[in-house]
Design a protein around this motif. Sequence first.
Motif, PDB file in Angstrom:
ATOM      1  N   ILE A 274      25.498  23.908  97.627  1.00  0.00           N
ATOM      2  CA  ILE A 274      24.203  23.740  96.976  1.00  0.00           C
ATOM      3  C   ILE A 274      23.923  24.956  96.104  1.00  0.00           C
ATOM      4  O   ILE A 274      24.083  26.097  96.550  1.00  0.00           O
ATOM      5  N   LEU A 275      23.512  24.732  94.859  1.00  0.00           N
ATOM      6  CA  LEU A 275      23.145  25.831  93.988  1.00  0.00           C
ATOM      7  C   LEU A 275      21.877  26.501  94.503  1.00  0.00           C
ATOM      8  O   LEU A 275      20.943  25.827  94.953  1.00  0.00           O
ATOM      9  N   LYS A 276      21.817  27.808  94.442  1.00  0.00           N
ATOM     10  CA  LYS A 276      20.648  28.527  94.936  1.00  0.00           C
ATOM     11  C   LYS A 276      19.378  28.165  94.185  1.00  0.00           C
ATOM     12  O   LYS A 276      18.283  28.242  94.736  1.00  0.00           O
ATOM     13  N   GLU A 277      19.523  27.766  92.935  1.00  0.00           N
ATOM     14  CA  GLU A 277      18.339  27.426  92.156  1.00  0.00           C
ATOM     15  C   GLU A 277      17.633  26.193  92.708  1.00  0.00           C
ATOM     16  O   GLU A 277      16.482  25.919  92.362  1.00  0.00           O
ATOM     17  N   GLU A 278      18.294  25.437  93.592  1.00  0.00           N
ATOM     18  CA  GLU A 278      17.687  24.275  94.214  1.00  0.00           C
ATOM     19  C   GLU A 278      16.911  24.653  95.478  1.00  0.00           C
ATOM     20  O   GLU A 278      16.338  23.792  96.139  1.00  0.00           O
ATOM     21  N   SER A 279      16.900  25.941  95.806  1.00  0.00           N
ATOM     22  CA  SER A 279      16.276  26.401  97.047  1.00  0.00           C
ATOM     23  C   SER A 279      14.936  27.058  96.769  1.00  0.00           C
ATOM     24  O   SER A 279      14.729  27.699  95.740  1.00  0.00           O
ATOM     25  N   SER A 280      14.000  26.914  97.719  1.00  0.00           N
ATOM     26  CA  SER A 280      12.735  27.638  97.682  1.00  0.00           C
ATOM     27  C   SER A 280      12.978  29.083  98.112  1.00  0.00           C
ATOM     28  O   SER A 280      14.043  29.413  98.634  1.00  0.00           O
ATOM     29  N   PRO A 281      11.982  29.970  97.919  1.00  0.00           N
ATOM     30  CA  PRO A 281      12.158  31.365  98.344  1.00  0.00           C
ATOM     31  C   PRO A 281      12.512  31.501  99.823  1.00  0.00           C
ATOM     32  O   PRO A 281      13.328  32.320 100.192  1.00  0.00           O
ATOM     33  N   TYR A 282      11.874  30.690 100.679  1.00  0.00           N
ATOM     34  CA  TYR A 282      12.158  30.732 102.116  1.00  0.00           C
ATOM     35  C   TYR A 282      12.910  29.484 102.539  1.00  0.00           C
ATOM     36  O   TYR A 282      12.597  28.376 102.109  1.00  0.00           O
ATOM     37  N   ASN A 283      13.906  29.662 103.399  1.00  0.00           N
ATOM     38  CA  ASN A 283      14.657  28.554 103.992  1.00  0.00           C
ATOM     39  C   ASN A 283      14.446  28.549 105.501  1.00  0.00           C
ATOM     40  O   ASN A 283      14.077  29.566 106.083  1.00  0.00           O
TER      41      ASN A 283
ATOM     42  N   SER B 150      17.043  26.506 118.565  1.00  0.00           N
ATOM     43  CA  SER B 150      16.489  27.657 117.849  1.00  0.00           C
ATOM     44  C   SER B 150      16.080  27.290 116.426  1.00  0.00           C
ATOM     45  O   SER B 150      16.700  26.441 115.787  1.00  0.00           O
ATOM     46  N   LYS B 151      15.033  27.974 115.947  1.00  0.00           N
ATOM     47  CA  LYS B 151      14.603  27.863 114.556  1.00  0.00           C
ATOM     48  C   LYS B 151      14.682  29.242 113.921  1.00  0.00           C
ATOM     49  O   LYS B 151      14.137  30.205 114.456  1.00  0.00           O
ATOM     50  N   LEU B 152      15.346  29.308 112.788  1.00  0.00           N
ATOM     51  CA  LEU B 152      15.539  30.577 112.085  1.00  0.00           C
ATOM     52  C   LEU B 152      14.981  30.420 110.671  1.00  0.00           C
ATOM     53  O   LEU B 152      15.354  29.501 109.953  1.00  0.00           O
ATOM     54  N   THR B 153      14.059  31.318 110.303  1.00  0.00           N
ATOM     55  CA  THR B 153      13.426  31.270 108.990  1.00  0.00           C
ATOM     56  C   THR B 153      13.757  32.550 108.235  1.00  0.00           C
ATOM     57  O   THR B 153      13.655  33.644 108.808  1.00  0.00           O
ATOM     58  N   TYR B 154      14.122  32.425 106.951  1.00  0.00           N
ATOM     59  CA  TYR B 154      14.602  33.601 106.222  1.00  0.00           C
ATOM     60  C   TYR B 154      14.544  33.321 104.724  1.00  0.00           C
ATOM     61  O   TYR B 154      14.487  32.160 104.289  1.00  0.00           O
ATOM     62  N   PRO B 155      14.555  34.367 103.890  1.00  0.00           N
ATOM     63  CA  PRO B 155      14.576  34.151 102.444  1.00  0.00           C
ATOM     64  C   PRO B 155      15.992  33.864 101.946  1.00  0.00           C
ATOM     65  O   PRO B 155      16.968  34.364 102.505  1.00  0.00           O
ATOM     66  N   ALA B 156      16.081  33.066 100.906  1.00  0.00           N
ATOM     67  CA  ALA B 156      17.389  32.807 100.299  1.00  0.00           C
ATOM     68  C   ALA B 156      17.977  34.092  99.733  1.00  0.00           C
ATOM     69  O   ALA B 156      19.186  34.288  99.745  1.00  0.00           O
ATOM     70  N   GLU B 157      17.107  34.970  99.252  1.00  0.00           N
ATOM     71  CA  GLU B 157      17.508  36.299  98.783  1.00  0.00           C
ATOM     72  C   GLU B 157      16.557  37.318  99.386  1.00  0.00           C
ATOM     73  O   GLU B 157      15.337  37.151  99.319  1.00  0.00           O
ATOM     74  N   PHE B 158      17.102  38.368  99.997  1.00  0.00           N
ATOM     75  CA  PHE B 158      16.244  39.403 100.568  1.00  0.00           C
ATOM     76  C   PHE B 158      15.560  40.208  99.467  1.00  0.00           C
ATOM     77  O   PHE B 158      16.086  40.359  98.359  1.00  0.00           O
ATOM     78  N   ALA B 159      14.384  40.730  99.775  1.00  0.00           N
ATOM     79  CA  ALA B 159      13.636  41.550  98.825  1.00  0.00           C
ATOM     80  C   ALA B 159      14.350  42.879  98.603  1.00  0.00           C
ATOM     81  O   ALA B 159      15.235  43.266  99.370  1.00  0.00           O
ATOM     82  N   LYS B 160      13.944  43.604  97.564  1.00  0.00           N
ATOM     83  CA  LYS B 160      14.590  44.865  97.224  1.00  0.00           C
ATOM     84  C   LYS B 160      14.278  45.971  98.215  1.00  0.00           C
ATOM     85  O   LYS B 160      15.072  46.898  98.403  1.00  0.00           O
ATOM     86  N   GLU B 161      13.094  45.886  98.876  1.00  0.00           N
ATOM     87  CA  GLU B 161      12.677  46.985  99.740  1.00  0.00           C
ATOM     88  C   GLU B 161      12.880  46.714 101.230  1.00  0.00           C
ATOM     89  O   GLU B 161      12.874  47.628 102.042  1.00  0.00           O
ATOM     90  N   LYS B 162      13.097  45.463 101.632  1.00  0.00           N
ATOM     91  CA  LYS B 162      13.285  45.168 103.053  1.00  0.00           C
ATOM     92  C   LYS B 162      13.955  43.815 103.219  1.00  0.00           C
ATOM     93  O   LYS B 162      13.990  42.991 102.308  1.00  0.00           O
ATOM     94  N   ARG B 163      14.499  43.605 104.428  1.00  0.00           N
ATOM     95  CA  ARG B 163      15.122  42.337 104.788  1.00  0.00           C
ATOM     96  C   ARG B 163      14.428  41.827 106.049  1.00  0.00           C
ATOM     97  O   ARG B 163      14.401  42.518 107.070  1.00  0.00           O
ATOM     98  N   GLU B 164      13.855  40.629 105.970  1.00  0.00           N
ATOM     99  CA  GLU B 164      13.101  40.090 107.101  1.00  0.00           C
ATOM    100  C   GLU B 164      13.539  38.665 107.408  1.00  0.00           C
ATOM    101  O   GLU B 164      13.772  37.866 106.504  1.00  0.00           O
ATOM    102  N   ILE B 165      13.626  38.366 108.712  1.00  0.00           N
ATOM    103  CA  ILE B 165      13.824  36.990 109.170  1.00  0.00           C
ATOM    104  C   ILE B 165      12.885  36.740 110.341  1.00  0.00           C
ATOM    105  O   ILE B 165      12.367  37.683 110.955  1.00  0.00           O
ATOM    106  N   TYR B 166      12.649  35.462 110.645  1.00  0.00           N
ATOM    107  CA  TYR B 166      11.783  35.089 111.769  1.00  0.00           C
ATOM    108  C   TYR B 166      12.587  34.216 112.731  1.00  0.00           C
ATOM    109  O   TYR B 166      13.283  33.286 112.300  1.00  0.00           O
ATOM    110  N   VAL B 167      12.483  34.508 114.026  1.00  0.00           N
ATOM    111  CA  VAL B 167      13.285  33.818 115.030  1.00  0.00           C
ATOM    112  C   VAL B 167      12.398  33.173 116.089  1.00  0.00           C
ATOM    113  O   VAL B 167      11.520  33.819 116.664  1.00  0.00           O
ATOM    114  N   ASP B 168      12.620  31.899 116.321  1.00  0.00           N
ATOM    115  CA  ASP B 168      12.089  31.197 117.489  1.00  0.00           C
ATOM    116  C   ASP B 168      13.304  30.618 118.194  1.00  0.00           C
ATOM    117  O   ASP B 168      13.803  29.560 117.833  1.00  0.00           O
TER     118      ASP B 168
END
Length: 397
Positions: free
Chosen positions: A177-186, A212-230
């Motif tokens: 899948i091309l990244k351009e088809e993705s929203s900021p968060y997956n 498990s549910k894992l939420t994360y950005p398709a591309e991490f920000a320049k200043e930090k990398r964050e994900i959310y875990v359930d």
Amino acid sequence: MQTDKYKNYTATDFLKDKDFLRWQLFYGEEDMLFWNDAVEKYPILRLAIEEAIVLYKDNIRFNDFRMSYPEISECLISLQNQIRHKKKRRNSKRIVLGFSAIAASIAIFIISWPFIFNKDNSGPDIATFAQTLPDSNDLYSSDTKLILSENNTVVLNNTESSIQYGEEAIKADDNLILKEESSPYNQLITPYGKRSTVTFSDGTKAWVNAGSKLTYPAEFAKEKREIYVDGEIYIEVSEDKKRPFIIKTRQMDINVLGTKFNVSAYEADKTNSVVLLSGSVSISPRTHNKNIILKPDQMYSGLEGSHSVENVDASIHILWTQGLYQFESEKLGNIITRLERYYGIQIECDPAIAGLKCSGKLDLKDDMNKLMEELSRALPITYRQNTDGSYTIHAVS
């Protein structure tokens, strides 16, 4: 946004406009300036905007940015009734169509607002995003789901799925899948009975356990990398001293630079834990302000506002990534919970024996009947497999 678009808007029109609704949801500074400019340019809009705001605030309520579908429906019905009352002297056919469209617009916006932001990751933080997503029964599905946007979900039916984020594309098992088809968060939803691995855009790799549910950005920000875990993950973080890696859960935040550790933070469980293999992590529990620093072969456990840190053999706690489960003096009830998630099979246990403890190692590549046999040899229990595929465990009489 162009102010000219709104010069003839009524309160009803504003309640169907996603930019107006975004303003009411988040009160962003840029949105505030835009709407002030619109009123200054077209003073006649002031009354319509004020009426729309009153209707919105009287009927839309948030509880930590979460609303159930019944709550959304109740709010929409109330809003529709108020609009009907205010407009009842106008053409009735036009009004019916009008507030039906409003209901659809607001419902869609509230349920899916995280997906409409720009590619620069503007909008809510990842914890707010993850906790706003509507609950579903996807954890009981037969397939893993990779949600790339509101209208783009990739269904993966392998027992062990692999997702990799490259510079231009996302590879999910046999899908590209091309990244351009993705929203900021997956979001990756790994149901009971399935496992997944995710390689993020920075090279960090996570093994995702069942349920498990894992939420994360398709591309991490320049200043930090964050994900959310359930749920539960084992993660190997790529070192980047300029961008700390932060794992958020409902119970805690975990800050790292480059390390290997296991996180178990199922929202359905009372206990959450972090086990460190190498490196260093800082844990910030929601229940108190003091940070806890873990060293290798230490485990943090949090339970109902209290916590503890103990020395462990950390390698044991990630054996599930190899299809093994080793435990020591573990309660039968906890063992059953892990087996239910891993195999996606319901196991009913007599409460009188759920507290029995045992030690051992189970090969999760074996079928459930073999595991039940091994448990029944280690404990005074007996079991039966039911016609629907579930299991029932009793004490030996």
